[in-house]
Design an enzyme around this catalytic site. Structure first.
Site, mmCIF file in Angstrom:
data_model
loop_
_atom_site.group_PDB
_atom_site.id
_atom_site.type_symbol
_atom_site.label_atom_id
_atom_site.label_comp_id
_atom_site.label_asym_id
_atom_site.label_seq_id
_atom_site.Cartn_x
_atom_site.Cartn_y
_atom_site.Cartn_z
ATOM 1 N N ASP A 1 -10.932 -7.777 20.336
ATOM 2 C CA ASP A 1 -9.594 -7.209 20.520
ATOM 3 C C ASP A 1 -9.091 -7.589 21.909
ATOM 4 O O ASP A 1 -9.699 -7.227 22.911
ATOM 5 C CB ASP A 1 -9.675 -5.681 20.374
ATOM 6 C CG ASP A 1 -8.313 -5.002 20.485
ATOM 7 O OD1 ASP A 1 -7.294 -5.704 20.646
ATOM 8 O OD2 ASP A 1 -8.279 -3.754 20.412
ATOM 9 N N ASP B 1 -2.394 -4.759 15.816
ATOM 10 C CA ASP B 1 -2.560 -3.376 16.265
ATOM 11 C C ASP B 1 -1.225 -2.930 16.865
ATOM 12 O O ASP B 1 -0.326 -2.477 16.136
ATOM 13 C CB ASP B 1 -3.733 -3.286 17.268
ATOM 14 C CG ASP B 1 -3.934 -1.900 17.864
ATOM 15 O OD1 ASP B 1 -3.164 -0.981 17.541
ATOM 16 O OD2 ASP B 1 -4.869 -1.716 18.680
ATOM 17 N N LYS C 1 -3.442 3.135 12.909
ATOM 18 C CA LYS C 1 -3.678 4.300 13.755
ATOM 19 C C LYS C 1 -2.580 5.293 13.407
ATOM 20 O O LYS C 1 -1.397 4.999 13.638
ATOM 21 C CB LYS C 1 -3.572 3.929 15.239
ATOM 22 C CG LYS C 1 -4.563 2.859 15.663
ATOM 23 C CD LYS C 1 -4.552 2.627 17.164
ATOM 24 C CE LYS C 1 -5.568 1.563 17.527
ATOM 25 N NZ LYS C 1 -5.729 1.374 18.977
ATOM 26 N N GLY D 1 -8.936 3.584 16.568
ATOM 27 C CA GLY D 1 -9.122 4.769 17.407
ATOM 28 C C GLY D 1 -8.204 4.768 18.611
ATOM 29 O O GLY D 1 -7.620 3.738 18.977
ATOM 30 N N ASN E 1 -5.852 -7.025 22.995
ATOM 31 C CA ASN E 1 -4.677 -6.256 23.416
ATOM 32 C C ASN E 1 -3.573 -7.164 23.962
ATOM 33 O O ASN E 1 -2.956 -6.879 25.004
ATOM 34 C CB ASN E 1 -5.055 -5.170 24.440
ATOM 35 C CG ASN E 1 -5.872 -4.054 23.805
ATOM 36 O OD1 ASN E 1 -7.073 -3.947 24.039
ATOM 37 N ND2 ASN E 1 -5.254 -3.251 22.953
ATOM 38 N N SER F 1 -15.978 0.641 19.749
ATOM 39 C CA SER F 1 -15.195 -0.261 20.577
ATOM 40 C C SER F 1 -15.850 -0.291 21.962
ATOM 41 O O SER F 1 -16.270 0.738 22.477
ATOM 42 C CB SER F 1 -13.756 0.281 20.647
ATOM 43 O OG SER F 1 -12.992 -0.415 21.595
ATOM 44 N N GLU G 1 -8.347 -9.106 16.735
ATOM 45 C CA GLU G 1 -7.314 -8.068 16.818
ATOM 46 C C GLU G 1 -6.346 -8.371 17.952
ATOM 47 O O GLU G 1 -6.761 -8.601 19.090
ATOM 48 C CB GLU G 1 -7.990 -6.701 17.030
ATOM 49 C CG GLU G 1 -7.018 -5.527 17.074
ATOM 50 C CD GLU G 1 -7.735 -4.181 16.929
ATOM 51 O OE1 GLU G 1 -8.591 -4.048 16.027
ATOM 52 O OE2 GLU G 1 -7.447 -3.266 17.723
ATOM 53 N N LYS H 1 -16.539 -3.724 18.247
ATOM 54 C CA LYS H 1 -15.270 -4.378 18.584
ATOM 55 C C LYS H 1 -15.266 -4.594 20.084
ATOM 56 O O LYS H 1 -15.207 -3.630 20.858
ATOM 57 C CB LYS H 1 -14.098 -3.493 18.163
ATOM 58 C CG LYS H 1 -12.741 -4.158 18.383
ATOM 59 C CD LYS H 1 -11.602 -3.322 17.819
ATOM 60 C CE LYS H 1 -11.075 -2.334 18.835
ATOM 61 N NZ LYS H 1 -9.990 -1.493 18.302
ATOM 62 N N LEU H 2 -15.351 -5.859 20.475
ATOM 63 C CA LEU H 2 -15.412 -6.203 21.893
ATOM 64 C C LEU H 2 -14.012 -6.407 22.432
ATOM 65 O O LEU H 2 -13.212 -7.140 21.840
ATOM 66 C CB LEU H 2 -16.139 -7.535 22.090
ATOM 67 C CG LEU H 2 -17.592 -7.656 21.667
ATOM 68 C CD1 LEU H 2 -18.013 -9.121 21.803
ATOM 69 C CD2 LEU H 2 -18.458 -6.768 22.560
ATOM 70 N N LYS H 3 -13.727 -5.805 23.572
ATOM 71 C CA LYS H 3 -12.490 -6.143 24.266
ATOM 72 C C LYS H 3 -12.697 -7.503 24.920
ATOM 73 O O LYS H 3 -13.745 -7.746 25.533
ATOM 74 C CB LYS H 3 -12.186 -5.088 25.340
ATOM 75 C CG LYS H 3 -11.850 -3.727 24.757
ATOM 76 C CD LYS H 3 -10.530 -3.743 24.006
ATOM 77 C CE LYS H 3 -10.217 -2.363 23.452
ATOM 78 N NZ LYS H 3 -8.961 -2.349 22.690
HETATM 79 O O1 OSB Z 1 -6.546 -1.525 21.272
HETATM 80 O O2 OSB Z 1 -7.703 -0.649 19.760
HETATM 81 C C1 OSB Z 1 -7.176 -0.567 20.873
HETATM 82 C C2 OSB Z 1 -8.169 2.739 22.441
HETATM 83 C C3 OSB Z 1 -6.987 3.108 23.058
HETATM 84 C C4 OSB Z 1 -5.916 2.266 22.981
HETATM 85 C C5 OSB Z 1 -6.014 1.050 22.302
HETATM 86 C C6 OSB Z 1 -7.194 0.687 21.673
HETATM 87 C C7 OSB Z 1 -8.299 1.533 21.777
HETATM 88 C C8 OSB Z 1 -9.583 1.184 21.182
HETATM 89 C C9 OSB Z 1 -10.334 2.219 20.395
HETATM 90 O O3 OSB Z 1 -10.095 0.093 21.313
HETATM 91 C C10 OSB Z 1 -11.400 2.915 21.152
HETATM 92 C C11 OSB Z 1 -11.840 4.158 20.437
HETATM 93 O O4 OSB Z 1 -11.012 5.060 20.226
HETATM 94 O O5 OSB Z 1 -13.034 4.259 20.123
HETATM 95 MG MG MG Z 2 -6.589 -2.725 19.419
#
Ligand code: OSB
Ligand code: MG
Length: 368
Positions: free
Chosen positions: A186, A240, A264, A292, A188, A134, A211, A159-161
């Site tokens: 992702d 998620d 998760k 994660g 969020n 990520s 995501e 996985k790009l934010k």
């Molecule tokens: O949105 O997937 C998420 C980490 C903490 C809280 C939310 C997210 C994440 C990640 C995973 O993107 C990062 C990782 O644990 O490698």
């Molecule tokens: Mg996520």
């Protein structure tokens, strides 16, 4: 065969680089871990709640408090059986990550006692899982270089934010440099229902999964997006943070508001619920991905074993804990040739290093 006590630790683990997502920035990984003591031996569990309550309602320090005050005391004298944890703590549905840590600790003690690994308990057949990473929010050029380096290290999926106005140029640049890497994005929950056109454009640019594009209360927007992703565009829309329980997954399924699920163990209340969600995904033909939470080597080991179940058809956030943590009391997983071996030792993880544990502990309480 009863639980005799708990040691509960609040740790501060420095990160190698800040983790930035639309729910906030993490620079020090404050995290709560628990050790259960019983007449069959000890076990360890991780409460993966983040340092602040931005991703979900739980946070590390608040969980530490709840575990010490209310949750661990409920389990004193109970049989050392992970199923009992879930039953006794049924009233703590609002604290799935704290429940998860206690279930993990008790399960670890049981598995250690019987010499079984978590992978064996789960019945996994694979002995390794593909590694995925990520990548937090950062300027586009910087992110592209970072992703190219991570792909060169062997990661099979990135996985790009993303967030509004930090999406199209980024995805286009990554696709230009890495035409075939498995690419998830992702948000969020950062998009609004009327941003759907932008998301469709990202799909046309070659994104393989989306995501949590919308907020947790925006099931109608997710269902609308899914309706518009028909035919060759029908990539998974992965939930998620919208799924904190089996019931939440069922409701979104009924509303056709998810076509993939990030599982998760912490977010859903523990490994046993994670397995039930996996089974639900398999029965419905929905792809699952192992998500994660910037875990320690303990939580990451649990994730590596879980991700070896057959329903995890999308690569997960399966990078070593050291991808984020500069210091970790637990021994780390290793990535070899773009894959991570499913741990085979007894229990969920080996014991933490006592010196690193002591050096990173900011609060510790004994219950019982
Ligand atoms: O949105 O997937 C998420 C980490 C903490 C809280 C939310 C997210 C994440 C990640 C995973 O993107 C990062 C990782 O644990 O490698
Ligand atoms: Mg996520």
């Amino acid at each position: 065969m009863a639980i005799s006590g708990f040691d509960i630790f609040l740790l501060e683990l420095p990160l190698r680089e800040p983790f930035v997502a639309s729910h906030g920035e993490t620079t020090v990984r404050t995290i709560t871990v628990v050790r259960v003591a019983s007449d069959i031996g000890d076990g360890w569990g991780e409460c993966s709640a983040l340092p602040s309550a931005t991703y979900t309602a739980e946070s590390a320090a608040d969980s530490f408090d709840a575990l010490c005050r209310w949750m661990a005391p409920e389990l004193l004298g109970q049989p050392i059986d992970h199923r009992v944890v879930r039953r006794v703590l049924a009233d703590f549905a609002e604290r799935p990550m704290a429940v998860s840590s206690l279930e993990m600790a008790v399960l670890d003690a049981e598995l250690r006692r019987s010499g079984r690994s978590l992978g064996r308990w789960l019945g996994v057949e694979r002995d390794s899982v593909p590694a995925g990473v990520s990548v937090g929010l950062a300027p586009v050029d910087e992110t592209v270089e970072r992703v190219v380096d991570l792909a060169a290290e062997g990661y099979r999926r990135v996985k790009l934010k993303i967030k509004p106005d930090h999406d199209r140029a980024l995805v286009a640049a990554i696709r230009r440099r890495l035409p075939s890497i498995e690419l998830q994005v992702d948000a969020n929950g950062a998009y609004r229902p009327d941003d759907v056109e932008v998301l469709l454009e990202l799909v046309d640019m070659g994104v393989d999964a989306l995501e949590q594009p919308f907020g947790t209360d925006q099931a109608a927007a997710a269902a609308d997006l899914i309706r518009r992703l028909s035919g060759p565009r029908s990539i998974p829309v992965v939930a998620d943070e919208a799924v904190g329980s089996l019931a939440a997954a069922q409701e979104l399924l009924d509303r056709r508001a998810l076509t993939g699920l990030s599982i998760k163990p912490a977010r859903v209340g523990g490994l046993s619920v994670a397995v039930e969600l996996h089974d639900l995904c398999r029965a419905r033909g929905l792809p699952a991905t192992a998500g994660g939470m910037l875990e320690t080597g303990l939580g990451r080991r649990a994730l590596a074993a879980l991700a070896a179940l057959p329903g995890f058809s999308l690569t997960g956030d399966l990078s070593p804990a050291g991808r984020w943590l500069a210091v970790d009391p637990w021994p780390d997983l290793e990535m070899v040739g773009g894959a991570i071996a499913v741990p085979t030792g007894p229990g969920i993880a080996p014991d933490p290093d006592p010196e690193v544990l002591a050096a990173t502990t900011v609060e510790q309480r004994t219950i019982g």
